[in-house]
Design an enzyme around this catalytic site. Structure first.
Site, PDB file in Angstrom:
ATOM      1  N   GLU A   1      50.785 -93.139 -77.204  1.00  0.00           N
ATOM      2  CA  GLU A   1      52.088 -93.758 -77.403  1.00  0.00           C
ATOM      3  C   GLU A   1      52.160 -95.188 -76.886  1.00  0.00           C
ATOM      4  OE1 GLU A   1      55.109 -91.083 -76.022  1.00  0.00           O
ATOM      5  OE2 GLU A   1      54.605 -89.577 -77.531  1.00  0.00           O
TER       6      GLU A   1
ATOM      7  N   LYS B   1      63.553 -92.558 -77.567  1.00  0.00           N
ATOM      8  CA  LYS B   1      62.178 -92.592 -77.077  1.00  0.00           C
ATOM      9  C   LYS B   1      61.286 -92.990 -78.237  1.00  0.00           C
ATOM     10  CE  LYS B   1      60.244 -89.269 -74.909  1.00  0.00           C
ATOM     11  NZ  LYS B   1      59.811 -87.911 -74.486  1.00  0.00           N
TER      12      LYS B   1
ATOM     13  N   GLU C   1      62.464 -84.545 -68.553  1.00  0.00           N
ATOM     14  CA  GLU C   1      62.354 -83.788 -69.803  1.00  0.00           C
ATOM     15  C   GLU C   1      61.344 -82.661 -69.643  1.00  0.00           C
ATOM     16  OE1 GLU C   1      60.413 -84.625 -74.204  1.00  0.00           O
ATOM     17  OE2 GLU C   1      61.403 -86.288 -73.159  1.00  0.00           O
TER      18      GLU C   1
ATOM     19  N   ARG D   1      57.275 -89.104 -82.445  1.00  0.00           N
ATOM     20  CA  ARG D   1      56.219 -88.174 -82.089  1.00  0.00           C
ATOM     21  C   ARG D   1      54.996 -88.988 -81.696  1.00  0.00           C
ATOM     22  NH1 ARG D   1      57.677 -82.712 -83.088  1.00  0.00           N
ATOM     23  NH2 ARG D   1      56.116 -82.448 -81.462  1.00  0.00           N
ATOM     24  N   SER D   2      54.036 -88.339 -81.057  1.00  0.00           N
ATOM     25  CA  SER D   2      52.843 -89.078 -80.623  1.00  0.00           C
ATOM     26  C   SER D   2      52.004 -89.535 -81.812  1.00  0.00           C
ATOM     27  CB  SER D   2      52.006 -88.227 -79.665  1.00  0.00           C
ATOM     28  OG  SER D   2      51.737 -86.961 -80.230  1.00  0.00           O
TER      29      SER D   2
ATOM     30  N   ASP E   1      63.229 -80.349 -74.737  1.00  0.00           N
ATOM     31  CA  ASP E   1      62.486 -80.675 -75.956  1.00  0.00           C
ATOM     32  C   ASP E   1      61.870 -79.390 -76.495  1.00  0.00           C
ATOM     33  OD1 ASP E   1      60.876 -81.649 -77.984  1.00  0.00           O
ATOM     34  OD2 ASP E   1      59.422 -82.590 -76.663  1.00  0.00           O
TER      35      ASP E   1
ATOM     36  N   LYS F   1      64.107 -84.544 -82.535  1.00  0.00           N
ATOM     37  CA  LYS F   1      62.921 -84.860 -83.333  1.00  0.00           C
ATOM     38  C   LYS F   1      63.108 -84.235 -84.713  1.00  0.00           C
ATOM     39  CE  LYS F   1      59.599 -84.867 -79.463  1.00  0.00           C
ATOM     40  NZ  LYS F   1      58.511 -84.078 -78.820  1.00  0.00           N
TER      41      LYS F   1
ATOM     42  N   GLN G   1      53.295 -85.851 -68.691  1.00  0.00           N
ATOM     43  CA  GLN G   1      52.934 -86.468 -69.968  1.00  0.00           C
ATOM     44  C   GLN G   1      53.437 -87.896 -70.139  1.00  0.00           C
ATOM     45  OE1 GLN G   1      52.306 -83.966 -73.548  1.00  0.00           O
ATOM     46  NE2 GLN G   1      54.238 -84.884 -74.198  1.00  0.00           N
TER      47      GLN G   1
ATOM     48  N   ASP H   1      58.766 -87.252 -68.625  1.00  0.00           N
ATOM     49  CA  ASP H   1      58.567 -86.114 -69.522  1.00  0.00           C
ATOM     50  C   ASP H   1      57.411 -85.324 -68.943  1.00  0.00           C
ATOM     51  OD1 ASP H   1      58.106 -84.233 -71.437  1.00  0.00           O
ATOM     52  OD2 ASP H   1      57.564 -85.630 -73.031  1.00  0.00           O
TER      53      ASP H   1
END
Length: 414
Positions: free
Chosen positions: A204, A383, A280, A361-362, A307, A332, A162, A239
Site C-alpha cells: 500500500e 483509507k 481497526e 484494497r491492497s 472490517d 469496501k 498490518q 489496523d
C-alpha cells in the site's frame, strides 16, 4: 430514460501484477463508463466471493471466468435496463447470481458492472460521479487515514500489525491535511535510512522495515510528526488485522500468545501512551465476546473499526450494532458486490451513529471510484494507502480535484 446498450469486460492487472476485472458499460446515447475491481490480501471469511480461475494461468489467479460471466450471463440480462435506476440494476445482478455471496457470478464481475454503470449514468448527465451518487448533500472531503508503515499481510517483514496510519484531522482543508502527510512521509524515509532500516515499500505504498516490535513503528511516527511540526494536529490509527494471527483461541505475535483480555489491555496501554484515535480489527472476526469487551473498554474513547468483523454487510453490521460491537465500519465495495448494497450498509451505520471509513484494497488500480464514493456518501474518512505508488495517489489526486468544487473538509469535526 437512457438504456444500457452494451456491456463488456476483460482482464487487466492490479497493483500486485495479478489479473482483475475491468468492465465497460455503454448507454443508448453513447455515454460510456468503465471500472476496475480491486482485490484484498487479508480478507474476511464472510466477504462476497472473488471468482478466480484456479488453473495454470497466473498461478490460478486469472479472472477469465468472471469476465465470461459479465460478457455472457450478465450482459444479456441487463441490456435495456434504465441506466439511472442503480437499485434496479444491482438487484438484477443479485437475483441473477442467486446466492448471498455472489459465488456463482463472482463479486468481481457484479461490482465491475455496478461501478461502470454508475459512471456511465453520471457521464450521460454531465455530472461528477460523487454528485450523481450523493446528490446535493455530497460535499464533505474525508479525513485521510494514511498507511505509511506496512506490516502483516501487506509486507514481507516481521511486524505483526498490518497498518500504522496517520490521520491529519487538525486542518481546515484537504490539501493542507495532505501536505502534512507528505512532509511526515518524507521525514520518515530519512529516519529509516539514517537508522539503517530498509525503505522498501509494502503493498500500500508504506515503508516495510523490520522493527523490534509493534510499538516501534508508533514511536517512529511520533518522532516524524514532531519533527514536521504537526503535534496535536495529526493522530495515529492502527489496523491490527488480528484475524491474521489468531489461532486456537489465542493471538500469536511477538513470540507470545495473548488472550483477548491481554490484547485489550495492550490497546488500553497504547492509547494511554500515544495519541491513537482509531483501531481497526483489534480482535478477530469471530471473537465476538472479545469485541464486546473491547468496545466496553475503549468505545467511548477512540474509534473501533470493524472490517473483517462486518465485511460491509448490512445484515452482519445490524447484528453487531445490536450486540454493541465496535463503533465504526470499514466500507469496501468489493466485500459486498454492488454499489447499492454498499450504500445500504453506510446508511445503516450512519442511522445508528457508527462512523464509516471508505477503503481501498491492497490490490488496487488507477481507478479512483472510492474517492468520489467517499464524498458521495459523506463517510468523513478514507483509507487509500501512503502517498506513493500511482494506484494510491490516483485517489488522493481525485480528492484534490473534488476539493476545487466542494471544499468542506471534515477535519476537527470528525
Amino acid at each position: 430514460m437512457l438504456a444500457i446498450e452494451d456491456v463488456r469486460a476483460y482482464e487487466v492487472l492490479d497493483s500486485r501484477g495479478n489479473p482483475t476485472v475491468k468492465a465497460e458499460v455503454t448507454l443508448s446515447d453513447g455515454s460510456v463508463g468503465a471500472a476496475i475491481v480491486p482485490s484484498g490480501a487479508s480478507t474476511g471469511s464472510k466477504e462476497a466471493l472473488e471468482l478466480r480461475d484456479k488453473d495454470e494461468r497466473f498461478g490460478g489467479k486469472g479472472v477469465l471466468k468472471a469476465v465470461a460471466n459479465v460478457n455472457e450471463s450478465i450482459a444479456g440480462e441487463i441490456l435495456g435496463l434504465d441506466a439511472f435506476n442503480q437499485t434496479q440494476l444491482d438487484d438484477t445482478l443479485r437475483e441473477l447470481d442467486g446466492t448471498k455471496n455472489y459465488s456463482n457470478l463472482g463479486a468481481n464481475a457484479t461490482l465491475g458492472v455496478s461501478m461502470a454503470a454508475a459512471r456511465a449514468a453520471a457521464a450521460a448527465l454531465g455530472m461528477p460521479l460523487y454528485r450523481y451518487l450523493g446528490g446535493a448533500n455530497a460535499s464533505i472531503l474525508p479525513v485521510p487515514m494514511c498507511n505509511i508503515i506496512n506490516g502483516g499481510a501487506h509486507a514481507n517483514n516481521n511486524v505483526d500489525f498490518q497498518e500504522f496510519m496517520i490521520t491529519p484531522f487538525g486542518f481546515t482543508s484537504f490539501k493542507e491535511a495532505l501536505r502534512s502527510v507528505c512532509e511526515i512521509y518524507a521525514i520518515l524515509k530519512k529516519e529509516l535510512a539514517n537508522s539503517g532500516h530498509s525503505t522498501a515499500l509494502g503493498d500500500e505504498g508504506g515503508f516495510a522495515p523490520n522493527l523490534a516490535n509493534n510499538t516501534e513503528p508508533i514511536d517512529l511516527l511520533m518522532t516524524c510528526i514532531k519533527k514536521a511540526g504537526y503535534e496535536n494536529r495529526v493522530k495515529i490509527a492502527l489496523d491490527v488485522a488480528s484475524t491474521e494471527f489468531f489461532k486456537d483461541g489465542k493471538y500469536h505475535m511477538e513470540d507470545k500468545a495473548f488472550s483477548s483480555e491481554d490484547l485489550i489491555e495492550r490497546y488500553v496501554e497504547l492509547c494511554a501512551k500515544y495519541p491513537i484515535c482509531s483501531i481497526e480489527d483489534g480482535l478477530a472476526e469471530n471473537d465476538f465476546e472479545g469485541w464486546i469487551k473491547l468496545t466496553e473498554k475503549l468505545g467511548n474513547k477512540i474509534q473501533l473499526v470493524g472490517d473483517d468483523l462486518f465485511v460491509t454487510n448490512e445484515d452482519i453490521l445490524r447484528e453487531g450494532i445490536i450486540k454493541k460491537m465496535a463503533n465504526a465500519v470499514l466500507i469496501k465495495p468489493n466485500q459486498i458486490g454492488t454499489i447499492t448494497q454498499t450504500m445500504r450498509t453506510v446508511r445503516l451505520a450512519q442511522r445508528n451513529n457508527y462512523k464509516c471509513v471508505m477503503s481501498h484494497r491492497s490490490g488496487e488500480s488507477e481507478d479512483a471510484f472510492i474517492a468520489d464514493f467517499a464524498v458521495a456518501l459523506n463517510t468523513g474518512q478514507i483509507k487509500t494507502g501512503a502517498l506513493a505508488r500511482g494506484e494510491r495517489t490516483a485517489k488522493y489526486n481525485r480528492l484534490l480535484e473534488i476539493e476545487l468544487e466542494s471544499d468542506e473538509y471534515l477535519g476537527e469535526k470528525l
